[in-house]
Structure formats: structure tokens, C-alpha cells
Enzyme design. Structure first.
Site, PDB file in Angstrom:
ATOM      1  N   GLY A  87      47.470 -29.316  58.732  1.00 39.68           N
ATOM      2  CA  GLY A  87      46.942 -28.502  59.831  1.00 39.68           C
ATOM      3  C   GLY A  87      45.466 -28.699  60.089  1.00 39.68           C
ATOM      4  O   GLY A  87      44.715 -27.730  60.208  1.00 39.68           O
ATOM      5  N   GLY A  88      45.047 -29.969  60.228  1.00 42.87           N
ATOM      6  CA  GLY A  88      43.610 -30.240  60.393  1.00 42.87           C
ATOM      7  C   GLY A  88      43.157 -30.437  61.824  1.00 42.87           C
ATOM      8  O   GLY A  88      42.057 -30.932  62.048  1.00 42.87           O
ATOM      9  N   ASN A 137      46.897 -25.980  54.114  1.00 44.55           N
ATOM     10  CA  ASN A 137      46.191 -25.103  55.056  1.00 44.55           C
ATOM     11  C   ASN A 137      47.059 -24.681  56.238  1.00 44.55           C
ATOM     12  O   ASN A 137      46.919 -23.563  56.734  1.00 44.55           O
ATOM     13  CB  ASN A 137      44.934 -25.848  55.553  1.00 44.55           C
ATOM     14  CG  ASN A 137      44.352 -25.222  56.804  1.00 44.55           C
ATOM     15  OD1 ASN A 137      43.711 -24.170  56.740  1.00 44.55           O
ATOM     16  ND2 ASN A 137      44.595 -25.834  57.959  1.00 44.55           N
ATOM     17  N   TYR A 172      53.995 -12.256  56.881  1.00 45.42           N
ATOM     18  CA  TYR A 172      52.864 -13.163  56.623  1.00 45.42           C
ATOM     19  C   TYR A 172      52.281 -12.874  55.237  1.00 45.42           C
ATOM     20  O   TYR A 172      52.053 -13.775  54.435  1.00 45.42           O
ATOM     21  CB  TYR A 172      51.814 -12.928  57.718  1.00 45.42           C
ATOM     22  CG  TYR A 172      50.527 -13.696  57.566  1.00 45.42           C
ATOM     23  CD1 TYR A 172      50.464 -15.060  57.866  1.00 45.42           C
ATOM     24  CD2 TYR A 172      49.343 -13.067  57.170  1.00 45.42           C
ATOM     25  CE1 TYR A 172      49.264 -15.760  57.756  1.00 45.42           C
ATOM     26  CE2 TYR A 172      48.148 -13.757  57.056  1.00 45.42           C
ATOM     27  CZ  TYR A 172      48.113 -15.102  57.358  1.00 45.42           C
ATOM     28  OH  TYR A 172      46.926 -15.793  57.252  1.00 45.42           O
ATOM     29  N   ALA A 199      53.668 -11.484  52.693  1.00 40.35           N
ATOM     30  CA  ALA A 199      54.583 -11.886  51.613  1.00 40.35           C
ATOM     31  C   ALA A 199      54.401 -13.371  51.288  1.00 40.35           C
ATOM     32  O   ALA A 199      54.369 -13.769  50.116  1.00 40.35           O
ATOM     33  CB  ALA A 199      56.028 -11.601  52.025  1.00 40.35           C
ATOM     34  N   ILE A 245      38.245 -14.829  59.737  1.00 38.35           N
ATOM     35  CA  ILE A 245      37.430 -15.985  60.119  1.00 38.35           C
ATOM     36  C   ILE A 245      37.653 -16.259  61.609  1.00 38.35           C
ATOM     37  O   ILE A 245      38.787 -16.205  62.085  1.00 38.35           O
ATOM     38  CB  ILE A 245      37.842 -17.243  59.303  1.00 38.35           C
ATOM     39  CG1 ILE A 245      38.017 -16.921  57.801  1.00 38.35           C
ATOM     40  CG2 ILE A 245      36.846 -18.374  59.519  1.00 38.35           C
ATOM     41  CD1 ILE A 245      36.786 -16.534  57.041  1.00 38.35           C
TER      42      ILE A 245
HETATM   43  P1  NAP Z   1      44.669 -22.190  63.530  1.00 43.10           P
HETATM   44  O1  NAP Z   1      43.321 -22.244  64.148  1.00 43.10           O
HETATM   45  O2  NAP Z   1      45.800 -21.620  64.303  1.00 43.10           O
HETATM   46  O3  NAP Z   1      45.068 -23.670  63.012  1.00 43.10           O
HETATM   47  C1  NAP Z   1      46.294 -23.889  62.367  1.00 43.10           C
HETATM   48  C2  NAP Z   1      46.470 -25.363  62.095  1.00 43.10           C
HETATM   49  O4  NAP Z   1      47.752 -25.556  61.476  1.00 43.10           O
HETATM   50  C3  NAP Z   1      46.481 -26.202  63.363  1.00 43.10           C
HETATM   51  O5  NAP Z   1      45.972 -27.493  63.089  1.00 43.10           O
HETATM   52  C4  NAP Z   1      47.960 -26.281  63.701  1.00 43.10           C
HETATM   53  O6  NAP Z   1      48.248 -27.403  64.544  1.00 43.10           O
HETATM   54  C5  NAP Z   1      48.543 -26.424  62.297  1.00 43.10           C
HETATM   55  N1  NAP Z   1      49.939 -26.026  62.214  1.00 43.10           N
HETATM   56  C6  NAP Z   1      50.483 -24.822  62.517  1.00 43.10           C
HETATM   57  N2  NAP Z   1      51.821 -24.869  62.378  1.00 43.10           N
HETATM   58  C7  NAP Z   1      52.128 -26.126  61.957  1.00 43.10           C
HETATM   59  C8  NAP Z   1      53.331 -26.799  61.653  1.00 43.10           C
HETATM   60  N3  NAP Z   1      54.520 -26.199  61.755  1.00 43.10           N
HETATM   61  N4  NAP Z   1      53.272 -28.088  61.249  1.00 43.10           N
HETATM   62  C9  NAP Z   1      52.083 -28.736  61.152  1.00 43.10           C
HETATM   63  N5  NAP Z   1      50.906 -28.147  61.435  1.00 43.10           N
HETATM   64  C10 NAP Z   1      50.926 -26.865  61.844  1.00 43.10           C
HETATM   65  O7  NAP Z   1      44.637 -21.319  62.177  1.00 43.10           O
HETATM   66  P2  NAP Z   1      43.453 -21.091  61.133  1.00 43.10           P
HETATM   67  O8  NAP Z   1      42.832 -19.776  61.439  1.00 43.10           O
HETATM   68  O9  NAP Z   1      42.605 -22.296  61.021  1.00 43.10           O
HETATM   69  O10 NAP Z   1      44.304 -20.886  59.799  1.00 43.10           O
HETATM   70  C11 NAP Z   1      44.483 -21.930  58.852  1.00 43.10           C
HETATM   71  C12 NAP Z   1      45.048 -21.338  57.575  1.00 43.10           C
HETATM   72  O11 NAP Z   1      44.152 -20.337  57.087  1.00 43.10           O
HETATM   73  C13 NAP Z   1      46.403 -20.648  57.764  1.00 43.10           C
HETATM   74  O12 NAP Z   1      47.208 -20.898  56.648  1.00 43.10           O
HETATM   75  C14 NAP Z   1      46.027 -19.170  57.819  1.00 43.10           C
HETATM   76  O13 NAP Z   1      47.077 -18.354  57.399  1.00 43.10           O
HETATM   77  C15 NAP Z   1      44.861 -19.138  56.859  1.00 43.10           C
HETATM   78  N6  NAP Z   1      43.949 -18.006  57.089  1.00 43.10           N
HETATM   79  C16 NAP Z   1      43.253 -17.871  58.245  1.00 43.10           C
HETATM   80  C17 NAP Z   1      42.412 -16.774  58.405  1.00 43.10           C
HETATM   81  C18 NAP Z   1      41.595 -16.549  59.647  1.00 43.10           C
HETATM   82  O14 NAP Z   1      40.983 -15.474  59.780  1.00 43.10           O
HETATM   83  N7  NAP Z   1      41.534 -17.471  60.585  1.00 43.10           N
HETATM   84  C19 NAP Z   1      42.278 -15.825  57.386  1.00 43.10           C
HETATM   85  C20 NAP Z   1      43.017 -16.009  56.216  1.00 43.10           C
HETATM   86  C21 NAP Z   1      43.840 -17.105  56.060  1.00 43.10           C
HETATM   87  P3  NAP Z   1      49.542 -27.462  65.547  1.00 43.10           P
HETATM   88  O15 NAP Z   1      49.661 -26.096  66.151  1.00 43.10           O
HETATM   89  O16 NAP Z   1      49.253 -28.548  66.515  1.00 43.10           O
HETATM   90  O17 NAP Z   1      50.698 -27.803  64.674  1.00 43.10           O
END
Ligand code: NAP
Length: 244
Positions: free
Chosen positions: A10-11, A87, A152, A154, A185
Site C-alpha cells: 500500500g505505498g 501497511n 477494524y 479487531a 494521522i
Molecule cells: P490510505 O491513505 O487510504 O492508503 C492506503 C494504501 O493502501 C493505499 O496505497 C491503497 O492503494 C492501499 N490499499 C488499500 N487496499 C488495498 C488492497 N486491497 N490491496 C493493495 N493495496 C491496498 O491509508 P493510510 O491512512 O495511509 O493508512 C495506511 C495504514 O495505516 C492502514 O493499515 C491503516 O489502517 C493504518 N493507520 C492509519 C491511520 C491514520 O490516521 N491515517 C491511523 C492508524 C493506522 P489502493 O487503494 O490503490 O489499493
């Protein structure tokens, strides 16, 4: 670790993108995937064409056969995989009675089953070479209750249990496994939060702000570096003090 080869799931945006950029700046070779490209993946492909250290692939993390081929190809071409950052993930903000069985399965599949399967494939490569560092991106929501995020939550709590047991399993092979628990974030995932909710989070955060993706990227680089060589099985909370 001489050659630093890392897979970041997920980069294409958000935290995964910031981590990818940070690791490229630190000299890592970075393989990342997501379902779709983004303007940033295209820009990085151009920027890094001279270095040959950046590879983006279109792949859904729930595609088991695709993951298998992906990891095997990287191992064959690079000769080693030194780091993995689990990620890719998403949040389904919905009360449990309103959540369909298919939606529950999808959240579990993306946020939990896929990291387990990807880690299984990568550790086989790491074990052969006798080193590695794995980071599971969990969440403070796996640790503290928030209404509307039970499924989520869980999956994110399960990643912490996975981290601890795997650290015990792989420590003797010189492979470290840690979990990072980001707070709130600023990314696409949190873009839908109301102004009131954001103000509430900021008020409750000792450092007085939401986190930015760079806050997470710095810790990821540290957990992959020799500076963290005696840290394994830990959960590192990166939330500006929100849950302290
Ligand atoms: P984001 O901006 O929505 O980015 C998610 C990334 O994962 C994107 O590159 C997306 O690309 C990819 N992705 C999603 N579903 C996928 C799939 N089925 N197969 C392959 N790639 C997939 O989210 P983020 O905020 O950066 O979050 C990243 C991680 O941090 C997640 O695990 C989230 O739970 C965790 N997190 C985030 C926060 C926060 O506040 N932002 C807080 C705690 C934890 P595509 O959609 O093109 O596939």
C-alpha cells in the site's frame, strides 16, 4: 544488512507513500504495491528511473496467488528481502449491526489475513539469509475502543498478537518483528473526519496536533535500521501522546 531490500504494501498514498519516500532517501531498494497507481507512484517511477531502486506493482493484497508470484519474483531478482512493512489497510466506519458479513470478511481479509500471508512468504526468504525486520502497521484503535470501528479494531488488535508471537518464533533466526500503532494521522483515510472530531482529537493530544505521514515514516526507518537491532516484539505507539 548490506543490500537493503524492502517491501511496503500500500505505498501509493498516505503512510505507505511517506514510508517509501523516506526509505528511498535512506538508500533502500523499495518494492511497493497497491491496486491502482497514483500521481505519486508515477512521479517516483520517473524520479527514481536512474537509481533503479523503486518498483511499483499493481496488486490487490487479497490476491493470494498474486502475492506468491510477487514475493518469489522479488526474491529471485534481488537475492534477499531485508524488510517488510505491512501497511495496506482500510477502515470501515460503521456500527456492527449495520455491517454486512461480506464487509466484515473484506476488512479481515485486507487488514489481517493478507499481512499474515505476505509475512509468511517473506519470512521464508528472510530465514534463508538469517536476518530481517518486519513492521506491522496496527493502530491505537486496536488498543482503545472507538464507536463504529469494532471490526477494524479487531483486525488491528490481532496484528499486535501476531507481532508478539512471531517475534518469539523468529528472534532466534535474527528476524525482528514490531508493530507500530499510529494515532490520528492526516491522510485520505482521516480526510472524512469532521472538523469537530479533528478539533477534539487535537485537544486531547498532548503535542497539540494530528500526526503527519512523515511522523510515521521516521519510526519505520528506525525500526528497519541497525539502531533498533535489540527491539523486537514491541508495539510502538506514535500518537502525539493521545493514549498516554
Ligand atoms: P490510505 O491513505 O487510504 O492508503 C492506503 C494504501 O493502501 C493505499 O496505497 C491503497 O492503494 C492501499 N490499499 C488499500 N487496499 C488495498 C488492497 N486491497 N490491496 C493493495 N493495496 C491496498 O491509508 P493510510 O491512512 O495511509 O493508512 C495506511 C495504514 O495505516 C492502514 O493499515 C491503516 O489502517 C493504518 N493507520 C492509519 C491511520 C491514520 O490516521 N491515517 C491511523 C492508524 C493506522 P489502493 O487503494 O490503490 O489499493
Amino acid at each position: 544488512m548490506d543490500k537493503k531490500v524492502v517491501i511496503v504494501s500500500g505505498g501509493s498514498k498516505g503512510l505507505g507513500l511517506a514510508i517509501t519516500r523516506r526509505l528511498l532517501d535512506a538508500g533502500f531498494r523499495v518494492h511497493t504495491f497497491s491496486r491502482s497507481p497514483s500521481p505519486d507512484t508515477k512521479m517516483l517511477e520517473k524520479e527514481q528511473s536512474d537509481t533503479g531502486r523503486y518498483y511499483w506493482t499493481a496488486l490487490d493484497t487479497t490476491d493470494q496467488e498474486g502475492l506468491d508470484k510477487y514475493v518469489n519474483r522479488i526474491y529471485r531478482e534481488e537475492g534477499h528481502i531485508t524488510g517488510l512493512i505491512n501497511n495496506a489497510g482500510f477502515n470501515l466506519d460503521r456500527l456492527l449491526p449495520m455491517t454486512g458479513p461480506g464487509e466484515i470478511e473484506r476488512v479481515i481479509s485486507v487488514n489481517l489475513t493478507s499481512p499474515l500471508l505476505l509475512t509468511r512468504l517473506v519470512t521464508r526468504a528472510m530465514i534463508q539469509k538469517g536476518n530481517g525486520s518486519i513492521i506491522n502497521i496496527s493502530s491505537v484503535i486496536g488498543h482503545r475502543g472507538i464507536k463504529g470501528t469494532s471490526v477494524y479494531s479487531a483486525t488491528k488488535a490481532a496484528l499486535v498478537g501476531f507481532t508478539r508471537s512471531l517475534a518469539r518464533e523468529l528472534g532466534p533466526r535474527n528476524i525482528r518483528v514490531n508493530a507500530m500503532l499510529p494515532g490520528y494521522i492526516e491522510t485520505e483515510m482521516t480526510a472524512g473526519m469532521s472538523v469537530v472530531k479533528k478539533a477534539q482529537v487535537i485537544r486531547r493530544t498532548p503535542l497539540g496536533r494530528m500526526g503527519c505521514a512523515a511522523d510515521i515514516a521516521g519510526v519505520a526507518e528506525f525500526l528497519l535500521s541497525p539502531g533498533s537491532s535489540f527491539i523486537t516484539g514491541q508495539t510502538i505507539v506514535v500518537d502525539g501522546g493521545l493514549t498516554c
